[in-house]
Every structure is written in structure tokens, then in C-alpha cells.
Enzyme design. Structure first.
Site, mmCIF file in Angstrom:
data_model
loop_
_atom_site.group_PDB
_atom_site.id
_atom_site.type_symbol
_atom_site.label_atom_id
_atom_site.label_comp_id
_atom_site.label_asym_id
_atom_site.label_seq_id
_atom_site.Cartn_x
_atom_site.Cartn_y
_atom_site.Cartn_z
ATOM 1 N N GLU A 3 -11.912 -23.817 27.419
ATOM 2 C CA GLU A 3 -10.796 -23.759 28.307
ATOM 3 C C GLU A 3 -11.189 -23.543 29.689
ATOM 4 O O GLU A 3 -12.003 -22.719 30.042
ATOM 5 C CB GLU A 3 -9.578 -22.693 28.002
ATOM 6 N N ARG A 41 -17.878 -14.348 16.012
ATOM 7 C CA ARG A 41 -18.472 -14.583 17.478
ATOM 8 C C ARG A 41 -19.666 -14.042 17.631
ATOM 9 O O ARG A 41 -19.996 -12.963 16.822
ATOM 10 C CB ARG A 41 -17.343 -13.938 18.243
ATOM 11 N N LYS A 81 -14.192 -14.272 29.318
ATOM 12 C CA LYS A 81 -14.161 -14.908 30.721
ATOM 13 C C LYS A 81 -13.071 -14.227 31.486
ATOM 14 O O LYS A 81 -13.149 -13.874 32.549
ATOM 15 C CB LYS A 81 -13.390 -16.040 30.447
HETATM 16 P P1 ATP Z 1 -13.110 -16.089 26.268
HETATM 17 O O1 ATP Z 1 -12.517 -15.139 25.659
HETATM 18 O O2 ATP Z 1 -14.259 -15.491 26.987
HETATM 19 O O3 ATP Z 1 -12.228 -16.844 27.231
HETATM 20 P P2 ATP Z 1 -12.574 -18.129 24.515
HETATM 21 O O4 ATP Z 1 -12.739 -18.375 23.066
HETATM 22 O O5 ATP Z 1 -10.986 -17.939 24.859
HETATM 23 O O6 ATP Z 1 -13.497 -17.087 24.925
HETATM 24 P P3 ATP Z 1 -12.832 -20.977 25.042
HETATM 25 O O7 ATP Z 1 -13.164 -21.661 26.244
HETATM 26 O O8 ATP Z 1 -11.487 -20.981 24.526
HETATM 27 O O9 ATP Z 1 -13.136 -19.399 25.068
HETATM 28 O O10 ATP Z 1 -13.743 -21.369 24.193
HETATM 29 C C1 ATP Z 1 -14.660 -22.383 23.801
HETATM 30 C C2 ATP Z 1 -15.265 -22.579 22.385
HETATM 31 O O11 ATP Z 1 -16.248 -21.418 22.505
HETATM 32 C C3 ATP Z 1 -14.275 -22.075 21.449
HETATM 33 O O12 ATP Z 1 -14.710 -22.847 20.203
HETATM 34 C C4 ATP Z 1 -14.807 -20.615 21.015
HETATM 35 O O13 ATP Z 1 -14.702 -20.486 19.913
HETATM 36 C C5 ATP Z 1 -16.146 -20.639 21.532
HETATM 37 N N1 ATP Z 1 -16.586 -19.282 21.655
HETATM 38 C C6 ATP Z 1 -16.125 -18.556 22.715
HETATM 39 N N2 ATP Z 1 -16.637 -17.235 22.590
HETATM 40 C C7 ATP Z 1 -17.467 -17.225 21.599
HETATM 41 C C8 ATP Z 1 -18.412 -16.240 21.143
HETATM 42 N N3 ATP Z 1 -18.505 -14.865 21.771
HETATM 43 N N4 ATP Z 1 -19.214 -16.576 20.109
HETATM 44 C C9 ATP Z 1 -19.231 -17.873 19.567
HETATM 45 N N5 ATP Z 1 -18.279 -18.797 20.248
HETATM 46 C C10 ATP Z 1 -17.365 -18.546 21.006
HETATM 47 MG MG MG Z 2 -9.564 -19.291 24.863
#
Ligand code: ATP
Ligand code: MG
Length: 559
Positions: free
Chosen positions: A32, A258, A268
Site C-alpha cells: 500500500e 512477519r 509504516k
Molecule cells: P505496515 O504495517 O508497515 O504498513 P503492511 O503489511 O500494512 O505493513 P503493506 O504495504 O500492506 O504493508 O505490505 C505489503 C506486503 O508486505 C504485504 O504482503 C505484507 O504482508 C508484507 N509485509 C509487511 N510487513 C511485513 C513483515 N514485517 N514481514 C513480512 N512481510 C511483511
Molecule cells: Mg497494510
């Protein structure tokens, strides 16, 4: 696939290829664009792009841009740069959830026509109140039994902009008593009169993440939709969408845990809060666990890939030590980075028996284990800087660096003896007066005299001054995510700045090029703040056990 150790996801993929279930593996990395990518994303990128590279499959870079409120072009650009820098390429397959807004809308109408979605006119608060709890079932909305025609009419008018934000939502009609909260008639569309960074004002209704994500995966013929464990409970909802809408292709979702890194934060949202409050300078502050921050700090991309490979892919929650990441960085740089001399906390040494206004060139190895990297010339003169820590006035017996009356070797130069200690009025040591032994010139000297200590130095007349930033952990506790207020456990000493002296060969080093400052660690010019007339360097990582090793070598009489 290679013989590399297979994790459970690679095993499934391997089996699906063997059994002929798929001819080609298709994955996606779906960020995102609401912030910069961090070390957790590195894992997801390496997994999604990695399995495709290993099986000659394909990977989409798809922006999950369903929430225009939080998303910005700056983040989109940064994501592309970061994925490329990590060494992966999506080719033609750069997509957006918003590319499918029309198809998603059609799918929503289809659900309405099937009697499986309805327009709810309760307020957000009322909907929440009707949702029930983990132990109590929810209650049906009074609008749940609206007729198909009425739902269609309202939904089309929602799209046409006839209603204000929050007046209606489109919900799936599943089961308000389901033990899985995600199945209690989840929202599919909500009204938001806000411009989208790609579609502008074409839409004033936007699809919810779960709906858009599942169908985007299906539209792109993703074979394996890999996501983190928190989406396990959403899978029944994804399955419901796919069962009802029966798209031509059905992706398989597999969840993994994760990646969490100790002493830092992988969210983020929280990283954004740190920027807003000014505790770091931005998304690419070298202390940040963002890809942009780590790149600016000087971490090589290959070290990040190596790091996530070591962590593996599992279903168990884990908090990985920062030391593991640092070791990956050290391993790459130890091999690649040329050696240089720099003094971080300078103390002046005057060589009283070396002619003033004279200097000579010393030959120094660029890498102890890689003779092919050659040597360089380092100027030596009657005044040199040494490290304050390398002098001790009242030194213990085992202190083999410089002390009054003691001797030490200046690396690649001469043995010197400390004859006199000059102090200021407050008793601080401000200068050492020493003499050098002309017979001990490194490599060519006639004397084979050995001393136990070897220290680094920089000729004062030739030194390049530089600001050097020394970084430490961002937080004081291993798991700041678990802290009640994560900002309360910030490490106030995560950045220390020193005014250092560098050997002249460093004058032309460019950002992105890393060197080892002997005995100190790995350093690189700071891509943000370094300039020709005000050099700024970052410490990438310290040398673990540097001291022990050099001292041991010196004890064996090597220089
Ligand atoms: P954040 O909480 O930092 O915004 P998010 O999961 O909401 O993380 P996205 O941009 O939606 O961020 O994530 C893109 C991809 O990265 C998704 O498939 C998510 O599952 C993966 N991802 C995000 N954080 C991690 C992590 N700590 N370990 C492994 N994969 C991750
Ligand atoms: Mg997200």
C-alpha cells in the site's frame, strides 16, 4: 529449483509444479503506497520475487491503492526505486488495485444481483454496535433485507455521487452470527468524496481492501498469494468471494509469519509518527529500518537479501536480533570494502625528531586478504592525528597502545615513542610529543624491532576533515512494538556526531561506496548531506571484535 534449503512455501510451489497443477508460478508483491518500505517488506519482496525467479515464473508489483486518503505519489516512486535497488524487476507487470476499479464495481453489482450484497444505511457507529463481539453474535441490520432492485439503485446512486460520505455502505450478506468476525457482513464499498492519486475524481466510492485484494489476485492469475499471518482469519472471506463470484482463476493464499527485527519497528504508521514528531530526519534517515534508510546508511542490497534468506520463511512469530542483520552487512563489506585510515576522535601527536615541512609517502594495503586490490600511498609528516582512545596516561600493564614512555607502531609507518604529554589548564591531554624511530619504516626499515601495539593515524597536514555520524539502536528495548508508548523507549543516543580526520585518499569517495576505516568499522559518505566542501560520512556498522583481532595480530609481531 535449486538445492537451496526449501521452506514450506517453496515446498508447496515445488509440489504444484511437479504435479502439473501449474505450469508457471505467478506471485505478487502488493504494497500500500502509504509509506516507505521497511525491512519486513524486504522479506516479502525476496519471497515473492524470489520464488518466481527460481521457477522462471512472474511477479506483479501491484499497488494496493484502495484508500486514497493515505496514499501519495512520493511513496509510489520510493517503492519502485527500493524494489529495483534490491535487485528485482517486475517487467511489464506494474499494476494497481485501481486498474480494476471498473471490474471490481461490476463484481459488486453481481453480488447484489445474486442477493449476496446489500446497501446498509446505518451509521458507522451503528454498524459497529450491531457487529457483536468475539463471544456474542452480531445482529442483522434493518436494511439487510432490502430488495435486489433497491440495492442496485442505491449502489448506482452511491457511485453517481448522490450521497455524502458515510450515508451508505455496500456490505456482503454472509452471516452476522459467524464466529469469524470477518464474515459478519463485511463492508465491500464505502463512499469517500476524495480524489484518488490515479483515478482523480472518477470515483467517489472505493472498494475495501479484502474485496479488492482477493479479486485483483484472481484477475492477475496469481497462483500463490503469499501474505502474513494476520490475514489467516480473512481467508474464509476470500474463499467466500471466490466461491460466489467464480472468477476464471482461483489463487491459493498461504500465510507466513512477519519478520520482526529487534530494537526497531516495522510498521509504516509508527515510522511515520517518528518522522512527524521529528525524532528522525525522514523516511531515509540512516537509523530507520526502511530500505531507503538502510541504503543511505550504506547497507548493501546483497546483505539484505542474504539476511532474509537466513531468517527463512516459517509460521512461527520471531524477533530477529539486529546482530544477525549486522553480520550479513559485515560479511559483505569485509570482503568488498577497501581499507582506509581515519581518526574519529583526534589527538595531535608531534614527532619532534621528524623534520618540519617534510613528508613522505607510505605504502598501505587496500585489503589484507585481497592483494589484487593493490596498495595506496598515504602521506606521513611530523604531525599526525591518532585516536584519543589509543592513548592512556595511566595505563594498565596489558595496554599495548600509546602511554607515556611507551612505544606503538603507526600502521604502515614507523614505531613512535611517547616522550611528553601536553595538557591544558583543566588537565586534559591536548597533545603528545613523540619521537619516531627512522629504522622501523614499514616494509623497508633496517630494524626488525617489534612492538605489541599497532594503531591507525592520519597526517595532520594532509587530513580531510569530515563530520562522521555514528549510529546506534533506535530503541532501548528489544521489542518496542510491545511498549505501551513506543516513543517512550526511543534511544536518546541513537546518533552521535564526531568531527573526524580522514586520510587524503578519501577525498574523492562517493556516496554509495563503502570503505573500512581500519579498526573502527565500515563507513560511507552520506548520500543526503555529504558535499565536496563539507564531508559527511555514516558509520554503516562497527567491526565486531576488531580490537581483539588486531591486537592478536600485533602480539604475533605482524604489522
Ligand atoms: P505496515 O504495517 O508497515 O504498513 P503492511 O503489511 O500494512 O505493513 P503493506 O504495504 O500492506 O504493508 O505490505 C505489503 C506486503 O508486505 C504485504 O504482503 C505484507 O504482508 C508484507 N509485509 C509487511 N510487513 C511485513 C513483515 N514485517 N514481514 C513480512 N512481510 C511483511
Ligand atoms: Mg497494510
Amino acid at each position: 529449483m535449486s538445492e537451496a534449503p526449501r521452506d514450506f512455501i517453496r515446498q508447496i510451489i515445488h509440489d504444484d509444479l511437479e504435479s502439473g497443477k501449474h505450469d508457471e508460478i505467478v506471485t505478487r508483491f502488493p504494497p500500500e503506497p502509504n509509506g516507505y518500505l521497511h525491512i519486513g517488506h524486504v522479506m516479502s519482496i525476496c519471497l515473492n520475487f524470489g520464488v518466481a525467479v527460481e521457477t522462471r515464473g512472474r511477479t506483479f508489483l501491484r499497488y494496493d491503492d484502495t484508500n486514497p486518503h493515505k496514499e501519495e505519489q512520493e511513496y509510489v516512486d520510493a517503492i519502485e526505486q527500493d524494489v529495483h535497488w534490491l535487485g528485482f524487476d517486475w517487467g511489464e507487470r506494474l499494476t494497481h488495485a485501481s486498474d480494476y476499479f471498473e471490474q471490481l464495481y461490476e463484481a459488486a453489482e453481481k453480488l447484489i444481483e445474486m442477493g449476496l450484497a446489500y446497501v446498509d444505511s446505518l451509521s458507522a457507529e451503528e454498524i459497529r454496535a450491531h457487529r457483536g463481539t468475539l463471544t456474542e453474535p452480531g445482529t442483522d441490520s434493518p436494511y439487510r433485507e432490502r430488495r435486489v432492485e433497491e440495492n442496485l439503485d442505491l449502489f448506482r446512486r452511491m457511485r453517481a455521487g448522490e450521497f455524502a460520505d458515510g450515508e451508505h455502505v455496500l456490505r456482503a450478506k454472509i452471516d452476522m452470527a459467524s464466529p469469524n468476525m470477518n464474515l459478519r457482513d463485511p463492508a465491500l464499498y464505502r463512499i469517500r468524496h476524495i480524489d484518488h492519486q490515479r483515478t482523480g475524481d472518477a470515483w467517489c466510492i472505493y472498494p475495501m481492501y479484502d474485496f479488492a485484494h482477493t479479486l485483483s489476485d484472481a484477475f492477475e492469475h496469481i497462483t500463490h498469494s503469499l501474505c502474513t499471518l494476520e490475514f489467516e482469519d480473512h481467508r474464509p472471506l476470500y474463499d467466500w468471494f471466490l466461491d460466489q463470484l467464480k472468477p476464471p482463476h482461483r489463487p491459493r493464499q498461504i500465510e507466513f509469519s512477519r519478520l520482526n527485527l529487534a530494537y526497531t519497528i516495522t510498521s509504516k504508521r509508527k515510522l511515520g509518527m517518528m518522522i512527524d514528531s521529528g525524532v528522525v530526519s525522514g523516511w531515509n534517515d540512516p537509523r530507520m529500518p526502511t530500505i531507503a534508510g538502510m541504503r543511505r546508511r550504506g547497507y548493501p542490497a546483497v546483505a539484505l537479501r542474504d539476511f532474509v534468506k537466513r531468517g527463512g520463511v516459517t509460521k512461527k512469530d520471531k524477533l530477529i536480533e539486529m546482530g544477525v542483520l549486522e553480520n550479513s552487512v559485515r560479511e559483505v563489506l569485509g570482503d568488498e570494502a577497501e581499507r582506509r585510515m581515519a581518526v574519529l576522535k583526534p589527538l595531535k601527536v608531534v614527532l619532534t625528531n621528524y623534520p618540519e615541512d617534510q613528508f613522505e609517502m607510505m605504502e598501505a594495503m587496500n585489503h589484507p586478504n585481497r592483494p589484487e586490490l593493490g596498495t595506496r600511498e598515504v602521506p606521513f609528516s611530523n604531525e599526525v592525528w591518532i585516536e584519543q582512545d589509543d592513548f592512556m596516561e595511566e595505563a594498565p600493564r596489558k595496554f599495548f597502545r600509546l602511554k607515556p614512555g611507551g612505544e606503538v607502531r603507526l600502521r604502515s609507518a614507523y614505531i613512535i615513542r611517547c616522550d611528553e604529554v601536553i595538557k591544558d589548564d583543566d588537565g586534559n591531554v591536548v597533545e603528545l610529543r613523540c619521537s619516531y624511530d627512522p629504522d622501523t619504516r614499514s616494509g623497508t626499515g633496517t630494524s626488525d624491532r617489534k612492538v605489541k601495539g599497532t594503531i591507525h593515524w592520519v597526517s595532520a597536514a594532509h587530513a580531510v576533515p569530515a563530520t562522521v555520524r555514528l549510529y546506534d539502536r533506535l530503541f532501548t528495548v528489544p521489542n518496542p512494538n510491545a511498549a505501551e508508548v513506543f516513543m517512550d523507549v526511543l534511544n536518546p543516543d541513537s546518533l552521535e556526531t564526531v568531527e573526524a580526520m580522514l586520510e587524503p585518499s578519501l577525498a574523492d569517495l562517493a556516496a554509495g561506496e563503502a570503505v573500512q576505516f581500519e579498526r573502527l568499522g565500515y563507513f560511507t559518505p552520506d548520500a543526503g548531506d555529504d558535499s565536496a566542501d563539507a564531508r559527511v560520512f555514516n558509520r554503516i556498522v562497527t567491526l565486531r571484535d576488531s580490537w581483539a583481532k588486531i591486537e592478536k595480530q600485533a602480539m604475533q609481531g605482524q604489522d
